[in-house]
Design a protein around this motif. Sequence first.
Motif, PDB file in Angstrom:
ATOM      1  N   GLY A 160       0.822  -1.212   0.000  1.00  0.00           N
ATOM      2  CA  GLY A 160       0.000   0.000   0.000  1.00  0.00           C
ATOM      3  C   GLY A 160       0.859   1.268   0.000  1.00  0.00           C
ATOM      4  O   GLY A 160       2.091   1.207   0.063  1.00  0.00           O
ATOM      5  N   VAL A 161       0.158   2.376  -0.048  1.00  0.00           N
ATOM      6  CA  VAL A 161       0.807   3.691  -0.104  1.00  0.00           C
ATOM      7  C   VAL A 161       1.740   3.910   1.090  1.00  0.00           C
ATOM      8  O   VAL A 161       1.373   3.622   2.227  1.00  0.00           O
ATOM      9  N   LEU A 163       4.533   2.592   2.222  1.00  0.00           N
ATOM     10  CA  LEU A 163       5.051   1.514   3.075  1.00  0.00           C
ATOM     11  C   LEU A 163       6.515   1.184   2.797  1.00  0.00           C
ATOM     12  O   LEU A 163       7.063   0.244   3.360  1.00  0.00           O
ATOM     13  N   ASP A 223       6.284   1.681  -9.484  1.00  0.00           N
ATOM     14  CA  ASP A 223       4.856   1.958  -9.710  1.00  0.00           C
ATOM     15  C   ASP A 223       4.365   1.451 -11.061  1.00  0.00           C
ATOM     16  O   ASP A 223       3.748   2.195 -11.842  1.00  0.00           O
ATOM     17  N   GLU A 329       5.964  10.010   9.534  1.00  0.00           N
ATOM     18  CA  GLU A 329       7.151  10.857   9.384  1.00  0.00           C
ATOM     19  C   GLU A 329       6.770  12.330   9.367  1.00  0.00           C
ATOM     20  O   GLU A 329       7.385  13.145  10.042  1.00  0.00           O
TER      21      GLU A 329
HETATM   22  N1  LIG Z   1      10.741   0.623   7.107  1.00  0.00           N
HETATM   23  C1  LIG Z   1      10.990   1.917   6.944  1.00  0.00           C
HETATM   24  N2  LIG Z   1      12.014   2.497   7.608  1.00  0.00           N
HETATM   25  C2  LIG Z   1      12.259   3.819   7.465  1.00  0.00           C
HETATM   26  N3  LIG Z   1      11.552   4.646   6.682  1.00  0.00           N
HETATM   27  C3  LIG Z   1      10.535   4.120   5.997  1.00  0.00           C
HETATM   28  C4  LIG Z   1      10.186   2.744   6.079  1.00  0.00           C
HETATM   29  N4  LIG Z   1       9.118   2.517   5.297  1.00  0.00           N
HETATM   30  C5  LIG Z   1       8.802   3.692   4.731  1.00  0.00           C
HETATM   31  N5  LIG Z   1       9.647   4.661   5.146  1.00  0.00           N
HETATM   32  C6  LIG Z   1       9.607   6.093   4.765  1.00  0.00           C
HETATM   33  O1  LIG Z   1       8.267   6.443   4.470  1.00  0.00           O
HETATM   34  C7  LIG Z   1       8.196   7.316   3.357  1.00  0.00           C
HETATM   35  C8  LIG Z   1       7.340   6.691   2.277  1.00  0.00           C
HETATM   36  O2  LIG Z   1       8.004   5.556   1.735  1.00  0.00           O
HETATM   37  P1  LIG Z   1       8.048   5.239   0.158  1.00  0.00           P
HETATM   38  O3  LIG Z   1       8.044   6.505  -0.640  1.00  0.00           O
HETATM   39  O4  LIG Z   1       9.150   4.278  -0.090  1.00  0.00           O
HETATM   40  O5  LIG Z   1       6.637   4.524   0.015  1.00  0.00           O
HETATM   41  P2  LIG Z   1       5.979   3.799  -1.225  1.00  0.00           P
HETATM   42  O6  LIG Z   1       5.616   2.452  -0.746  1.00  0.00           O
HETATM   43  O7  LIG Z   1       6.867   3.888  -2.420  1.00  0.00           O
HETATM   44  O8  LIG Z   1       4.669   4.651  -1.416  1.00  0.00           O
HETATM   45  P3  LIG Z   1       3.868   5.093  -2.742  1.00  0.00           P
HETATM   46  O9  LIG Z   1       3.024   3.926  -3.091  1.00  0.00           O
HETATM   47  O10 LIG Z   1       3.084   6.270  -2.292  1.00  0.00           O
HETATM   48  O11 LIG Z   1       4.879   5.421  -3.799  1.00  0.00           O
HETATM   49  C9  LIG Z   1       9.638   7.546   2.918  1.00  0.00           C
HETATM   50  O12 LIG Z   1      10.090   8.760   3.478  1.00  0.00           O
HETATM   51  C10 LIG Z   1      10.399   6.377   3.507  1.00  0.00           C
HETATM   52  O13 LIG Z   1      11.730   6.704   3.808  1.00  0.00           O
END
Ligand SMILES: Nc1ncnc2c1ncn2[C@@H]1O[C@H](COP(=O)(O)OP(=O)(O)OP(=O)(O)O)[C@@H](O)[C@H]1O
Length: 459
Positions: A160-161, A163, A223, A329
Amino acid sequence: MTWDQWGEIGQRLLKTVGQNNFTTWIKPLTPGEIRDGILTLNVPTNFFGNYVSQNFSELILHEVRMAEPTVNRLNFAITPQMAETAEAPAPAAEQTSAALAKPTPAVAPGSATLNTAPLDSRFTFDNFVVGKPNELAHAAARRVAEGGAVTFNPLFLYGGVGLGKTHLMHAIAQELAIRKPEMNVLYLSAEQFMYRFVQALRDRKMMDFKEIFRSVDVLMVDDVQFIAGKDSTQEEFFHTFNALVDQHKQIIISADRAPGEIKDLEDRVKSRLQCGLVVDLHPTDYELRLGILQSKVEVQRQSYPSLVIEDGILEFLAHRITSNVRVLEGALTRLFAFASLVGREINMELTQDCLADVLRASERKVSVEEIQRKVSEHYNIRLSDMIGPKRLRSYARPRQVAMYLCKQMTSRSLPEIGRRFGGRDHTTVMHGVRRIEELKQTDGQIAEDLELLRRALES
Ligand SMILES: Nc1ncnc2c1ncn2[C@@H]1O[C@H](COP(=O)(O)OP(=O)(O)OP(=O)(O)O)[C@@H](O)[C@H]1O
């Protein structure tokens, strides 16, 4: 730009970036032409260019401008043959610590200019907090980041978003740059893939397009759900994918859902995406959220070293903000900025004030049905028995627990709750709720059950 000028720039950069960075990232660069205020720097791989652009371009530009004030921008261009030169020992005449490759007249013909996604230097493995929900995805990402023989292809990460999919993708790319700098790693979003494809079609440069995408060692597409419903892009993606798999080149894909669940994606693409390792990033649990908060607090402390944060605040946030890591965050950043503005320590009152909207939005909406299902699972009874008319204690007590939780965790009224429990009267619900309130004080087992159930329902 003359050789002497470039050499002097190198000497100055060496002092600023240190020997290791210099040898790895600056020395392999060669300057090309200067046109319209743009200096082209030749780089061996896409990834190399991205990394230097992200981490050193300001410094380089600053030094270049000392020698050539007409330059106001840098452009990175790939000259694939440099891959060998980057690793080769410097010729004897250049073996000073700041030796830089000799300038070449211009960008090699046919080389592609870089416009792939820049990498976020914060998204590294060191900054990624591992917990139960993401441990498999993390382990798989680590494995491909070793750059060894390809064992699963593609690696498909979904979740999901917010994560951590993009974080893991960037971490892989940055790790590969350190471990295998000779590898040509291409990271881009599916949207950029489409954009490049359309541009190549328009400019009649499909041969170049194919050449770039089929000559990479590692292709990372973020994505991928974006290309669903876009037929020609899917087609080209499919061929690129096959060509790379045939050459045993690693492919890493991310998406917001599993391959089989992406609508409007051709079956042949779906099945290709499924043929490697498919791993998901599960929604965070309390422990992971707390771990992430603790690690992010360390980062915040660098900007606000004197701020005091009261015990229990991080636990409170990890408990209450369950949506995703990005929101978590953001909440922490806002909290630190706010506390430093008003010059107060971060205590519960300030936290609730500052984050009122986030806390409200994150209130988990639990339904009566979810509560009934969880409670019947917990007590190992059938849902129908809990809702039905049976009066046995082994059904009646769980029923009262479920009614109590419905009252506490949903905005349903007593008559509404009664209706969902087999059409019971609101006075029966009231009696049940009161009974559990009493037992909570006297019966340790009930108190523990309630705590467990509440946690399960909130996560
Ligand atoms: N396990 C983790 N440890 C540290 N930071 C994390 C972790 N998981 C997510 N984050 C932080 O949360 C924010 C969102 O993560 P990220 O952009 O990788 O999500 P995504 O899954 O690609 O989301 P989207 O689907 O919206 O693109 C980032 O700033 C990332 O560093």
